[in-house]
Scaffold this motif. Structure first.
Motif, PDB file in Angstrom:
ATOM      1  N   ALA A  12      19.243  52.402  21.213  1.00 36.55           N
ATOM      2  CA  ALA A  12      18.085  53.061  21.831  1.00 36.55           C
ATOM      3  C   ALA A  12      18.449  54.418  22.405  1.00 36.55           C
ATOM      4  O   ALA A  12      17.625  55.346  22.407  1.00 36.55           O
ATOM      5  CB  ALA A  12      17.512  52.170  22.931  1.00 36.55           C
ATOM      6  N   SER A  13      19.665  54.566  22.903  1.00 35.61           N
ATOM      7  CA  SER A  13      20.120  55.833  23.481  1.00 35.61           C
ATOM      8  C   SER A  13      21.637  55.837  23.502  1.00 35.61           C
ATOM      9  O   SER A  13      22.272  54.777  23.475  1.00 35.61           O
ATOM     10  CB  SER A  13      19.574  56.007  24.905  1.00 35.61           C
ATOM     11  OG  SER A  13      20.015  54.952  25.747  1.00 35.61           O
ATOM     12  N   GLY A  54      32.813  53.508  20.003  1.00 35.97           N
ATOM     13  CA  GLY A  54      32.935  54.881  19.536  1.00 35.97           C
ATOM     14  C   GLY A  54      31.786  55.302  18.639  1.00 35.97           C
ATOM     15  O   GLY A  54      31.381  56.477  18.642  1.00 35.97           O
ATOM     16  N   ARG A  55      31.223  54.366  17.891  1.00 31.60           N
ATOM     17  CA  ARG A  55      30.126  54.695  16.982  1.00 31.60           C
ATOM     18  C   ARG A  55      28.819  54.956  17.740  1.00 31.60           C
ATOM     19  O   ARG A  55      27.863  55.456  17.162  1.00 31.60           O
ATOM     20  CB  ARG A  55      29.921  53.553  15.976  1.00 31.60           C
ATOM     21  CG  ARG A  55      31.158  53.212  15.173  1.00 31.60           C
ATOM     22  CD  ARG A  55      31.527  54.302  14.173  1.00 31.60           C
ATOM     23  NE  ARG A  55      32.787  53.995  13.517  1.00 31.60           N
ATOM     24  CZ  ARG A  55      32.912  53.209  12.462  1.00 31.60           C
ATOM     25  NH1 ARG A  55      31.851  52.631  11.942  1.00 31.60           N
ATOM     26  NH2 ARG A  55      34.095  52.992  11.935  1.00 31.60           N
ATOM     27  N   MET A  56      28.799  54.580  19.018  1.00 30.19           N
ATOM     28  CA  MET A  56      27.593  54.832  19.812  1.00 30.19           C
ATOM     29  C   MET A  56      27.521  56.284  20.296  1.00 30.19           C
ATOM     30  O   MET A  56      26.465  56.748  20.726  1.00 30.19           O
ATOM     31  CB  MET A  56      27.548  53.887  21.012  1.00 30.19           C
ATOM     32  CG  MET A  56      27.474  52.415  20.630  1.00 30.19           C
ATOM     33  SD  MET A  56      27.569  51.301  22.042  1.00 30.19           S
ATOM     34  CE  MET A  56      25.901  51.494  22.724  1.00 30.19           C
ATOM     35  N   ASP A  57      28.638  56.998  20.241  1.00 27.01           N
ATOM     36  CA  ASP A  57      28.693  58.395  20.683  1.00 27.01           C
ATOM     37  C   ASP A  57      28.465  59.333  19.501  1.00 27.01           C
ATOM     38  O   ASP A  57      28.871  59.037  18.376  1.00 27.01           O
ATOM     39  CB  ASP A  57      30.056  58.708  21.306  1.00 27.01           C
ATOM     40  CG  ASP A  57      30.282  57.970  22.605  1.00 27.01           C
ATOM     41  OD1 ASP A  57      29.299  57.714  23.318  1.00 27.01           O
ATOM     42  OD2 ASP A  57      31.455  57.650  22.903  1.00 27.01           O
ATOM     43  N   ASP A  58      27.870  60.454  19.773  1.00 28.08           N
ATOM     44  CA  ASP A  58      27.692  61.481  18.741  1.00 28.08           C
ATOM     45  C   ASP A  58      28.884  62.424  18.807  1.00 28.08           C
ATOM     46  O   ASP A  58      28.812  63.536  19.301  1.00 28.08           O
ATOM     47  CB  ASP A  58      26.390  62.247  18.962  1.00 28.08           C
ATOM     48  CG  ASP A  58      26.077  63.190  17.802  1.00 28.08           C
ATOM     49  OD1 ASP A  58      26.765  63.095  16.766  1.00 28.08           O
ATOM     50  OD2 ASP A  58      25.157  64.018  17.947  1.00 28.08           O
ATOM     51  N   ALA A  67      23.086  56.290  14.240  1.00 26.80           N
ATOM     52  CA  ALA A  67      21.979  57.160  14.641  1.00 26.80           C
ATOM     53  C   ALA A  67      21.125  56.464  15.700  1.00 26.80           C
ATOM     54  O   ALA A  67      20.976  55.236  15.679  1.00 26.80           O
ATOM     55  CB  ALA A  67      21.121  57.528  13.428  1.00 26.80           C
ATOM     56  N   VAL A  68      20.585  57.233  16.623  1.00 32.20           N
ATOM     57  CA  VAL A  68      19.658  56.673  17.591  1.00 32.20           C
ATOM     58  C   VAL A  68      18.471  56.070  16.840  1.00 32.20           C
ATOM     59  O   VAL A  68      17.956  56.657  15.882  1.00 32.20           O
ATOM     60  CB  VAL A  68      19.196  57.747  18.588  1.00 32.20           C
ATOM     61  CG1 VAL A  68      18.111  57.200  19.516  1.00 32.20           C
ATOM     62  CG2 VAL A  68      20.371  58.243  19.416  1.00 32.20           C
TER      63      VAL A  68
END
Length: 338
Positions: A12-13, A54-58, A67-68
């Motif tokens: 979601a974010s 780590g995959r949650m960060d851009d 992707a969000v």
């Protein structure tokens, strides 16, 4: 009776600091129908692993970020429930990368059929899957432990660390495991056969580690970072090898403040002729057939044991994942989806 739906957990974010519940969103939608050459998969087990943070960060990394509003990614064991693909049939069990959802569509690329009679299905995302292979390839290819050497591994009750220590013992090395809490330390020492188990929460942790390694450390399998690395580094011997597969203690908050210690680190890497190599397990893909054969043999003989922490229900994946990043799990963390 209502028709089943596809439950999806999406990003979601992006987190700012530690992962929070509102970084995830649970959605439901109609189960998709496979097109020509496609397969509908029903997810049975979902693997939760530290790399997902780590995959949650851009941020630039070895793989693209999630992707969000996209489904969180992850390895899965699934059953083929409908197929329009000539190589797959309903009832087949496959290893896939379908992510945090209850159903998925696949074109068959990257799927590997599993024999449900060979081993418990959950092991395909554990000891016989990515975590087990990470331990096997990283330790044997980079660490190269020799009889009589000292191998240290942190997060030693986890899926990777527990396997690292047991393989080190098979190769004739001393295995020193670092874990969080008396129960985990007792497990790796008494059940897995580590030579020494040390609680990283102990106030005299550094002193205990030094006492356990009177001849220094020849191999340090790094998957934590942070304070554990600080205690290990002074004990590294000349020509020590450090496979680096993760830094879970730093994923939520990477502290770049304070004194720059890189010059001292680089000086000591040079002075001790250290080998420090980061790796991603897929770099050693050619070793997978031998790994599966060897690890299966070790499991049959009892030389390697494993523990799973199975959580029921896809909706519980966010909470379980946040606990994983804090070391709350005990063994390989798996969500039983169906």
């Amino acid at each position: 009776m209502s028709q089943p739906q596809n439950t999806r957990i999406v990003l979601a974010s992006r987190p700012s600091g530690p992962v929070k519940p509102d970084n995830f969103r649970i959605e439901t939608q109609q189960i998709p129908a496979p097109g020509d050459g496609e397969i509908l998969l029903k997810i049975l087990f979902l693997s939760l692993d530290p790399y997902m943070r780590g995959r949650m960060d851009d941020a630039e990394s070895y793989a693209a970020p999630v992707a969000v509003n996209a489904v969180m990614e992850g390895g899965t064991v699934a059953e083929v429930v409908e197929s329009r693909h000539p190589d797959f049939h309903p009832g087949d069990i496959v290893l896939s990368h379908s992510g945090w959802q209850s159903y998925a569509i696949s074109n068959g690329v990257g799927l590997r059929k599993l024999d449900p009679n060979a081993a418990p299905l959950s092991t395909a995302v554990g000891i016989l899957g990515m975590p087990g292979f990470t331990a096997y390839a990283g330790l044997l290819t980079i660490g190269q432990p020799k009889p009589g050497e000292t191998v240290v591994v942190a997060a030693a009750s986890g899926a990777v660390g527990a396997t690292v220590g047991q393989i080190a013992r098979i190769k004739g090395a001393r295995a020193i495991g670092i874990a969080g809490g008396a129960e985990k330390c007792a497990y790796i020492r008494d059940e897995l056969g580590f030579d020494v188990a040390i609680d990283h929460r102990a106030p005299d942790f550094s002193a205990q580690l030094k006492l356990a390694c009177p001849k220094g450390i020849d191999v340090y399998f790094e998957n934590v970072g942070g304070a554990v690395w600080d205690a290990v580094f002074p004990l590294l011997n000349t020509f020590a090898r450090i496979p680096v597969c993760g830094l879970v203690a730093q994923y939520d908050e990477l502290d770049l403040s304070g004194k720059d210690r890189l010059p001292v680190l680089m000086r000591d890497i040079l002075k001790k002729s250290l080998t420090v190599r980061g790796f991603i397990q897929r770099e050693f893909v050619d070793q997978r057939p031998l790994f599966l054969e060897t690890m299966s043999g070790w499991l049959r003989s009892g030389e390697v044991k494993y523990r799973e922490d199975i959580v029921d229900g896809l909706a519980n994946a966010p909470e379980a994942f946040m606990g994983l990043l804090k070391g709350h799990n005990f063994g390989k963390l798996v969500i039983r989806v169906a």
